[in-house]
Write a protein that holds these residues in place. Structure first.
Motif, short mmCIF file in Angstrom:
data_model
loop_
_atom_site.label_atom_id
_atom_site.label_comp_id
_atom_site.label_asym_id
_atom_site.label_seq_id
_atom_site.Cartn_x
_atom_site.Cartn_y
_atom_site.Cartn_z
N ASP A 344 21.48 -60.04 14.79
CA ASP A 344 22.55 -58.96 13.81
C ASP A 344 22.03 -57.88 15.01
OD1 ASP A 344 19.58 -59.47 14.13
OD2 ASP A 344 19.62 -59.78 11.71
N TYR A 345 21.79 -56.36 14.50
CA TYR A 345 21.88 -55.13 15.02
C TYR A 345 20.36 -55.22 15.40
CZ TYR A 345 22.56 -50.45 16.29
OH TYR A 345 22.88 -49.45 17.12
N ASP A 346 19.27 -55.19 14.37
CA ASP A 346 17.75 -55.39 13.93
C ASP A 346 17.91 -56.63 16.08
OD1 ASP A 346 18.08 -53.71 12.41
OD2 ASP A 346 17.66 -55.02 10.75
N MET A 352 15.30 -55.94 22.93
CA MET A 352 16.08 -54.19 23.76
C MET A 352 14.68 -53.67 24.12
SD MET A 352 20.16 -52.75 22.83
CE MET A 352 21.32 -53.04 23.05
N PHE A 353 13.90 -52.72 22.67
CA PHE A 353 13.09 -52.16 22.97
C PHE A 353 11.09 -52.69 22.79
CE2 PHE A 353 16.47 -49.12 20.97
CZ PHE A 353 16.72 -49.44 22.11
N HIS A 354 11.56 -53.90 21.85
CA HIS A 354 9.59 -54.86 21.94
C HIS A 354 9.42 -54.87 23.00
CE1 HIS A 354 9.42 -54.55 16.95
NE2 HIS A 354 10.21 -55.64 17.28
N MET A 355 9.92 -55.54 24.00
CA MET A 355 8.39 -56.49 24.77
C MET A 355 8.39 -54.97 26.11
SD MET A 355 10.25 -59.70 25.91
CE MET A 355 8.33 -59.93 27.06
N ILE A 356 9.61 -53.79 26.30
CA ILE A 356 9.40 -52.39 27.04
C ILE A 356 8.43 -51.60 26.37
CG2 ILE A 356 10.53 -50.13 28.34
CD1 ILE A 356 13.69 -52.17 28.11
N ARG A 357 8.49 -51.61 24.71
CA ARG A 357 7.65 -50.89 24.27
C ARG A 357 5.92 -51.17 24.37
NH1 ARG A 357 9.05 -52.08 20.08
NH2 ARG A 357 6.29 -52.82 19.41
N GLN A 358 5.86 -52.64 24.19
CA GLN A 358 4.53 -53.62 24.36
C GLN A 358 3.95 -53.35 25.54
OE1 GLN A 358 5.82 -57.28 23.34
NE2 GLN A 358 5.67 -56.27 20.55
N GLU A 385 21.99 -48.39 7.53
CA GLU A 385 21.29 -50.14 7.77
C GLU A 385 21.27 -50.51 9.27
OE1 GLU A 385 25.08 -51.97 7.77
OE2 GLU A 385 24.36 -50.40 7.16
N ARG A 386 21.59 -49.65 10.16
CA ARG A 386 21.63 -49.45 11.43
C ARG A 386 20.66 -48.76 12.26
NH1 ARG A 386 27.27 -50.87 14.90
NH2 ARG A 386 27.60 -52.76 14.13
#
Length: 425
Positions: A344-346, A352-358, A385-386
């Motif tokens: 799904d989109y979430d 994409m972004f969780h590990m880069i942000r962390q 929703e997106r």
């Protein structure tokens, strides 16, 4: 193209030996063909006489021997360079990206050209005979060996350029980005799937027989079987998941069909030691994210590479504006025959972004670029929703900046970009 065929073709691409083996076989056939053509009366008229090798038996043997020796030596050098490039890529960009270097047709073809030329020279060399043996000099074959030797020189020059540019991080990012875009085009839809008529019914569990990563799943075949039997299957795993032996991977209703359904489900699962891109949309996403995460490690500390990855992610998300992710149900004659888990989109945003942000929470440049990328995607994305998922990641990015950035000016810049993003949404 069927799912099983696509998965097998991808597995063939992982076989580094395949293209070199084909070229070696072609070298063998070409050598035999050159000798046969020399023995045919009409074959000598194919080329002008002054183009053909005009020396004798001793010169032909020396020339063919030199070509065979040099090509097999350069083949070893090519293999050594390839191994060195793999080691460098593994250390700087992650071991999972080795797959892209192993699958690279250029590396395989370069090695195959030298090995094929070596085999060609040997095949022609064995036919050279002196006066005592009954003189035979394959002039056409020796000429072909000279042509192949010149081609090997050009191939070596091209290979050095190819391997030097191939280990450039921007080239690697571009290659994985292209693979991700191709996966998005292949695995998303022009129009949304129909909504499921209801939740999946409870059924009898079907356990996995072996452990491994689910590389591909033949959903259509399972849906056809369920429709023929009047059954309903609920697949609990999706491509990319690791299947544990004995843990349920599916449920079937009615329970009386569990024995037959077990055989069908297990035959539809393609397992392996590694994930594959055939049906796994998050595969290339995680490859790109790994490049960014390694770049943000204290030992490398390269925020520019992470920013380049974020730019590619933003481009992919903007390209998904008019694309729809598959639904979680397959209908047959208006009845839900198969329920299955899908990306799904979430989930894509998280990958994409969780590990880069962390890992980049202490870098103002990375967080600022992440906020800008989210804002750019919000400009083009219209689905409510997106947009909610994009705003969630913007909130997480702002919270990480406020907690980790030590400079007040950097935090203010991040808040300014967040305010601009909030106005878009």
């Amino acid at each position: 193209m069927s799912t099983a065929l696509r998965e097998r073709l991808e597995a063939l691409g992982d076989a580094f030996w395949l293209r070199p083996a084909i070229l070696v076989f072609l070298g063998l056939l070409l050598g035999e063909g050159a000798v046969w053509a020399e023995q045919s009366d009409w074959a000598r008229s194919l080329l002008p006489a002054n183009w053909l090798y005009a020396g004798g038996e001793a010169g032909a043997r020396a020339l063919l021997g030199a070509i065979a020796t040099s090509t097999i030596g350069v083949a070893g050098t090519v293999f050594s360079i390839t191994v060195a490039a793999l080691s460098l890529a593994s250390g700087q960009m992650g071991p999972r990206l080795l797959r892209n270097f192993v699958r690279d047709p250029g590396n395989q073809v370069a090695l195959g050209v030298f090995l094929g030329s070596f085999v060609y020279a040997l095949v022609v060399l064995r036919t050279v005979r002196s006066v005592d043996e009954g003189t035979f000099v394959p002039h056409l074959g020796v000429t072909g060996a000279l042509v192949l030797a010149l081609f090997c020189v050009a191939t070596l020059t091209w290979f050095v350029h190819h391997i030097a540019s191939g280990i450039n991080v921007e080239t690697v990012i571009g290659t994985v980005h292209a693979e991700l875009k191709e996966a998005v085009d292949r695995l998303t839809l022009d129009r949304p799937d129909p909504a499921p008529p209801g939740p999946a019914p409870a059924g009898q569990g079907i356990a996995g027989e072996e452990g491994g990563y689910l590389r591909a799943l033949d959903e259509e075949a399972l849906a056809d079987w369920a429709a023929e039997r009047g059954a309903t299957l609920n697949i609990l795993v999706r491509p990319g998941d690791y299947i544990f032996r004995g843990v349920p991977v599916a449920e079937v209703s009615p329970p009386e069909l569990v024995e037959e359904a077990t055989e069908q489900v297990r035959s539809a699962l393609s397992l392996g030691d590694r994930r594959a891109a055939a049906q796994d949309l998050e595969f290339a996403v995680r490859q790109l994210a790994e490049v960014a995460v390694r770049a943000l490690s204290p030992g490398i500390n390269d925020p520019f590479t992470a920013i380049a990855v974020l730019d590619r992610f933003g481009n992919v998300l903007c390209g998904m504006r008019d694309r729809h992710l598959p639904g979680g149900v397959i209908l047959r004659d208006g009845r839900a025959a198969l329920f299955h888990r899908v990306a799904d989109y979430d989930g894509l945003l998280d990958a994409m972004f969780h590990m880069i942000r962390q890992n980049g929470s202490g870098s103002a440049a990375v967080l600022l670029r992440l906020m800008e990328v989210l804002g750019a995607v919000l400009v083009v994305e219209q689905a409510a929703e997106r947009r909610a998922g994009l705003r969630r990641h913007a909130d997480l990015c702002l919270a990480a900046g406020r907690q980790s950035l030590g400079e007040r000016d950097a935090v203010e810049d991040l808040e300014t970009r967040f305010s601009a993003l909030a106005r878009i949404s």
